[in-house]
Design an enzyme around this catalytic site. Structure first.
Site, mmCIF file in Angstrom:
data_model
loop_
_atom_site.group_PDB
_atom_site.id
_atom_site.type_symbol
_atom_site.label_atom_id
_atom_site.label_comp_id
_atom_site.label_asym_id
_atom_site.label_seq_id
_atom_site.Cartn_x
_atom_site.Cartn_y
_atom_site.Cartn_z
ATOM 1 N N ALA A 249 0.803 -1.239 0.000
ATOM 2 C CA ALA A 249 0.000 0.000 0.000
ATOM 3 C C ALA A 249 0.833 1.284 0.000
ATOM 4 C CB ALA A 249 -0.982 0.035 1.169
ATOM 5 N N ALA A 250 2.151 1.163 -0.126
ATOM 6 C CA ALA A 250 2.975 2.384 -0.169
ATOM 7 C C ALA A 250 2.615 3.244 -1.378
ATOM 8 C CB ALA A 250 4.453 2.011 -0.196
ATOM 9 N N GLY A 251 2.452 2.595 -2.538
ATOM 10 C CA GLY A 251 2.064 3.337 -3.729
ATOM 11 C C GLY A 251 0.673 3.921 -3.610
ATOM 12 N N ASP A 252 -0.236 3.181 -2.972
ATOM 13 C CA ASP A 252 -1.599 3.669 -2.788
ATOM 14 C C ASP A 252 -1.623 4.900 -1.894
ATOM 15 O OD1 ASP A 252 -2.590 1.583 -4.345
ATOM 16 O OD2 ASP A 252 -2.815 0.263 -2.611
#
Length: 303
Positions: A249-252
């Site tokens: 979820a880092a990109g999210d």
């Protein structure tokens, strides 16, 4: 009125934590198993709501316990979930995620009801586009639906953002309606059709997509930071240095930080710096939505 409209996926993440990834044919003993709300669309919606964004989501879940739990989780974070359908034929999407001792992950997604999101879902909620400023989507729902919703968004004067994950080749009809594209290096390689071996290749591939109609890109480069590029500007941004526990979820969350900053009228430099802090805090915790930071954590962030 919601400033931000998300059209995307909802998954229940089934997370296995282990010291290392098994090799093919190998059985190992893991450390822990968790059920965590996820899906790129839901993750981004939750991330923005926790950053004080005003968010509405369109999507689908199954008529099952996973679906009910996902909707309740988003509602708790303040996302408007009134336009998420319960699909009578398909089960809620799931993602099986394995996380190793270095925080790296491997993911298998079973789309389920996410692949039931169609043009009717867009047409039935056309008023939401009229009431929103930014429309954000990803590629965990059918690509024909993504193409259609971005077309409708541009016709309504929305600022459109596509986070192209998981990566697919994009048609011209889709690309021409993207204001901001936010791939990582792997996604950029697939979308552009160009092999990327170094930073110069990232710039060349990005320019290729701009020539095809994308207005601007932010390419995320993991621990190396990110690149912002449009037809006039190329600018590299460094990442904040933190001890990564889980990159899920880092990109999210990074995308969520960009959107909230744009809504607040910040410059792109300020938006990327803010989003970099959001991404850094995300990788310091485990899970998808469970790792997403709140606004006060960003405001008090120190490297």
């Amino acid at each position: 009125m919601s400033d931000i409209l998300v059209i995307g996926s909802l998954n229940m993440d089934l997370v296995t934590v282990t010291n290392r990834m098994p090799t093919v044919g190998e059985t190992i003993i893991g450390k822990r198993f968790d059920q965590i709300p996820g899906g790129k669309g839901a993750n981004q919606a939750a991330a923005m709501a926790r950053l004080n964004g005003n968010v509405t989501m369109i999507g689908r879940v199954g008529e099952d316990l996973f679906g009910k739990a996902l909707i309740e989780s988003l509602k708790k974070d303040g996302v408007n979930v009134n336009f998420i359908k319960e699909d009578k034929k398909l089960s809620t999407g799931i993602a099986t995620i394995t996380v190793d001792g270095d925080g790296n992950n491997s993911i298998i997604v079973i789309p389920g009801a996410n692949y039931g999101v169609d043009k009717d879902d867009i047409d039935e909620n056309i008023n939401l586009f009229n009431k929103s400023k930014i429309v954000l989507s990803q590629l965990e729902i059918p690509i024909d639906t993504v193409e259609y919703c971005l077309k409708i968004a541009k016709e309504n004067g929305n600022y459109t953002i596509l986070n192209p994950a998981p990566a697919k080749v994009l048609s011209y009809n889709l690309i021409k309606n993207i204001d901001l594209l936010t791939p990582n290096e792997t996604e950029l390689e697939i979308i552009s059709g160009m092999k990327i071996n170094n930073f110069d290749d990232v710039i060349k591939a990005s320019k290729l997509l701009i020539d095809k109609g994308v207005k601007e890109l932010i390419v995320t480069l993991g621990s190396e930071g990110s690149l912002y590029i449009n037809k006039d500007i190329e600018k590299k941004f460094n990442a904040y240095k933190v001890d990564a526990v889980d990159t899920t979820a880092a990109g999210d969350s990074f995308n969520g930080g960009i959107v909230v900053s744009v809504i607040e009228g910040k410059s792109m430099d300020e938006a990327i710096d803010f989003a970099s802090k959001v991404g850094a805090l995300t990788v310091m915790k485990e899970g998808a939505q469970s790792s997403l930071p709140y606004r006060d954590e960003i405001d008090n962030f120190k490297e």
